[in-house]
Design an enzyme around this catalytic site. Sequence first.
Site, PDB file in Angstrom:
ATOM      1  N   HIS A 182      38.940  47.244  34.508  1.00  0.00           N
ATOM      2  CA  HIS A 182      40.335  46.948  34.838  1.00  0.00           C
ATOM      3  C   HIS A 182      41.001  48.214  35.349  1.00  0.00           C
ATOM      4  CE1 HIS A 182      40.065  48.184  30.634  1.00  0.00           C
ATOM      5  NE2 HIS A 182      41.265  48.704  30.768  1.00  0.00           N
ATOM      6  N   HIS A 188      44.596  50.188  35.607  1.00  0.00           N
ATOM      7  CA  HIS A 188      45.990  50.306  35.158  1.00  0.00           C
ATOM      8  C   HIS A 188      46.847  50.745  36.345  1.00  0.00           C
ATOM      9  CE1 HIS A 188      45.085  50.659  30.703  1.00  0.00           C
ATOM     10  NE2 HIS A 188      43.898  50.989  31.192  1.00  0.00           N
TER      11      HIS A 188
HETATM   12  P1  5GP Z   1      41.614  50.638  28.286  1.00  0.00           P
HETATM   13  O1  5GP Z   1      41.867  51.626  27.193  1.00  0.00           O
HETATM   14  O2  5GP Z   1      40.394  49.796  28.009  1.00  0.00           O
HETATM   15  O3  5GP Z   1      41.586  51.280  29.644  1.00  0.00           O
HETATM   16  O4  5GP Z   1      42.895  49.706  28.337  1.00  0.00           O
HETATM   17  C1  5GP Z   1      42.968  48.463  27.737  1.00  0.00           C
HETATM   18  C2  5GP Z   1      44.412  48.025  27.859  1.00  0.00           C
HETATM   19  O5  5GP Z   1      44.478  46.652  27.533  1.00  0.00           O
HETATM   20  C3  5GP Z   1      45.361  48.761  26.907  1.00  0.00           C
HETATM   21  O6  5GP Z   1      46.367  49.431  27.662  1.00  0.00           O
HETATM   22  C4  5GP Z   1      45.922  47.663  26.027  1.00  0.00           C
HETATM   23  O7  5GP Z   1      47.295  47.834  25.720  1.00  0.00           O
HETATM   24  C5  5GP Z   1      45.679  46.409  26.855  1.00  0.00           C
HETATM   25  N1  5GP Z   1      45.483  45.221  26.050  1.00  0.00           N
HETATM   26  C6  5GP Z   1      44.643  45.094  24.982  1.00  0.00           C
HETATM   27  N2  5GP Z   1      44.725  43.854  24.469  1.00  0.00           N
HETATM   28  C7  5GP Z   1      45.614  43.174  25.238  1.00  0.00           C
HETATM   29  C8  5GP Z   1      46.112  41.834  25.193  1.00  0.00           C
HETATM   30  O8  5GP Z   1      45.753  41.005  24.352  1.00  0.00           O
HETATM   31  N3  5GP Z   1      47.016  41.482  26.146  1.00  0.00           N
HETATM   32  C9  5GP Z   1      47.433  42.379  27.116  1.00  0.00           C
HETATM   33  N4  5GP Z   1      48.327  41.919  28.001  1.00  0.00           N
HETATM   34  N5  5GP Z   1      46.993  43.650  27.177  1.00  0.00           N
HETATM   35  C10 5GP Z   1      46.099  44.038  26.242  1.00  0.00           C
END
Ligand code: 5GP
Length: 135
Positions: free
Chosen positions: A98, A100
């Site tokens: 994903h 951001h």
């Molecule tokens: P990563 O650390 O893997 O790059 O980012 C994962 C992101 O997913 C985090 O910023 C976190 O806040 C978001 N996230 C995790 N669980 C959920 C969820 O259930 N719904 C939404 N909308 N975002 C989520």
Amino acid sequence: MATIFTKIIDGTIPSIRIYEDELCIVILDIAPVAKGHALVIPKQCWSSVVECPEEVFAHIMKIVQKVDKRLREVLAADATNIVINDGPAAGQEVPHLHVHVIPRYVKDGLKLQMPKTSYGQGEIEVVGESLNLSR
Ligand code: 5GP
């Protein structure tokens, strides 16, 4: 592999979805760095950039560009951070690729800058040679 994003994509877990097409969705991050922080997520689960087919990745980046423009237009963002945490060692919490897209403002006071290190004498040339993609 089922991840929290797989469940969001299939609708098992609710989300605020601001875009969808055949290859990806865009949702608002539930714990945003700033309001409007969006996640561009391919519908098929690849855990990393290298696993994702080139044409899908190109499409994802096209949508990232649209989201970036929208954050600037609607939320008056002065800038954005576009971030991929590509693997657990890089801080990736959800093992489903994903991107951001985070709105930033001149006076938001956030410090998302990367820490800086340095190379030893002659080291940058050696690393550059080992990584040369043009050969
Ligand atoms: P990563 O650390 O893997 O790059 O980012 C994962 C992101 O997913 C985090 O910023 C976190 O806040 C978001 N996230 C995790 N669980 C959920 C969820 O259930 N719904 C939404 N909308 N975002 C989520």
